[in-house]
Motif scaffolding. Structure first.
Motif, short mmCIF file in Angstrom:
data_model
loop_
_atom_site.label_atom_id
_atom_site.label_comp_id
_atom_site.label_asym_id
_atom_site.label_seq_id
_atom_site.Cartn_x
_atom_site.Cartn_y
_atom_site.Cartn_z
N VAL A 16 0.84 -1.19 0.00
CA VAL A 16 0.00 0.00 0.00
C VAL A 16 0.88 1.24 0.00
O VAL A 16 0.63 2.20 -0.72
CB VAL A 16 -0.95 0.01 1.22
N ASP A 17 1.96 1.22 0.80
CA ASP A 17 2.88 2.34 0.88
C ASP A 17 4.23 1.85 1.40
O ASP A 17 4.29 0.87 2.14
CB ASP A 17 2.33 3.42 1.81
N ILE A 18 5.29 2.53 1.04
CA ILE A 18 6.61 2.26 1.60
C ILE A 18 6.80 3.18 2.79
O ILE A 18 6.69 4.40 2.67
CB ILE A 18 7.72 2.44 0.56
N LEU A 19 7.07 2.59 3.96
CA LEU A 19 7.18 3.35 5.19
C LEU A 19 8.60 3.84 5.44
O LEU A 19 8.80 4.93 5.98
CB LEU A 19 6.71 2.51 6.38
N SER A 20 9.59 3.03 5.10
CA SER A 20 10.99 3.43 5.25
C SER A 20 11.80 2.72 4.19
O SER A 20 11.44 1.63 3.74
CB SER A 20 11.52 3.09 6.65
N LEU A 21 12.91 3.35 3.81
CA LEU A 21 13.75 2.76 2.78
C LEU A 21 15.17 3.26 2.99
O LEU A 21 15.41 4.45 3.11
CB LEU A 21 13.25 3.17 1.40
N TYR A 48 7.29 -1.81 4.46
CA TYR A 48 6.15 -1.32 3.69
C TYR A 48 4.86 -1.80 4.34
O TYR A 48 4.84 -2.79 5.08
CB TYR A 48 6.22 -1.77 2.22
N SER A 49 3.80 -1.05 4.09
CA SER A 49 2.50 -1.40 4.66
C SER A 49 1.66 -2.15 3.63
O SER A 49 1.77 -1.93 2.43
CB SER A 49 1.77 -0.15 5.14
N THR A 50 0.84 -3.07 4.15
CA THR A 50 -0.15 -3.79 3.36
C THR A 50 -1.49 -3.58 4.06
O THR A 50 -1.55 -2.98 5.13
CB THR A 50 0.16 -5.30 3.29
N VAL A 51 -2.54 -4.11 3.49
CA VAL A 51 -3.85 -4.00 4.15
C VAL A 51 -3.87 -4.83 5.43
O VAL A 51 -4.70 -4.60 6.31
CB VAL A 51 -5.00 -4.41 3.21
N ASN A 52 -2.93 -5.77 5.57
CA ASN A 52 -2.90 -6.65 6.74
C ASN A 52 -1.80 -6.32 7.74
O ASN A 52 -1.61 -7.06 8.69
CB ASN A 52 -2.71 -8.11 6.29
N GLY A 53 -1.06 -5.25 7.53
CA GLY A 53 0.00 -4.91 8.48
C GLY A 53 1.24 -4.38 7.80
O GLY A 53 1.20 -3.85 6.70
N VAL A 54 2.38 -4.57 8.47
CA VAL A 54 3.66 -4.04 8.01
C VAL A 54 4.62 -5.20 7.74
O VAL A 54 4.65 -6.17 8.51
CB VAL A 54 4.25 -3.08 9.07
N LYS A 55 5.39 -5.10 6.66
CA LYS A 55 6.37 -6.14 6.30
C LYS A 55 7.71 -5.49 6.02
O LYS A 55 7.78 -4.34 5.59
CB LYS A 55 5.92 -6.92 5.06
#
Length: 125
Positions: A16-21, A48-55
């Motif tokens: 859904v979005d990249i949180l840090s890179l 990165y975020s998904t609809v189910n959490g962060v990976k």
């Protein structure tokens, strides 16, 4: 100095979005009889975020960029990483930006830019 950009797909499931890179590279320059070659890994890692959490994710691009003697301007040939942009629309991709020193400033044709991008191999980290 010449500026180039290289775009690669990131294989991030349901992003859904990249949180840090974070990025890191280890380029080596090798003189050859007909030019100089820049080779080495470019590491990318982040969250990165998904609809189910962060990976978390990690990828590495293996660079192999050759500057022929005809392109060299007499200064030291080197690539300097200057930043990135990313997109998660349709497919997740990252565009890396570099300043290239030591080559004559000329406009790359679209075909030459595509050839440069094809020399960069994507491998999973």
């Amino acid at each position: 100095m010449k500026q180039i950009e290289i775009t690669q797909e990131l294989h991030l499931e349901d992003a859904v979005d990249i949180l840090s890179l974070d990025t890191k590279h280890n380029f080596e320059y090798k003189k050859e009889k007909d030019g100089i070659r820049c080779i080495g890994p470019f590491y990318i890692q982040g969250r990165y975020s998904t609809v189910n959490g962060v990976k978390d994710f990690k990828d590495v691009f293996e660079f192999d960029i050759f500057a022929s003697c005809e392109k060299l301007d007499g200064e030291d040939f080197k690539l300097e990483y200057t930043g990135y942009e990313y997109s998660v629309e349709n497919m997740c991709s990252i565009t890396l930006y570099f300043d290239v020193y030591g080559i004559y400033e000329e406009e790359y044709s679209e075909e030459a830019q595509m050839e440069l991008e094809e020399n960069i191999l994507l491998e999973e980290y």
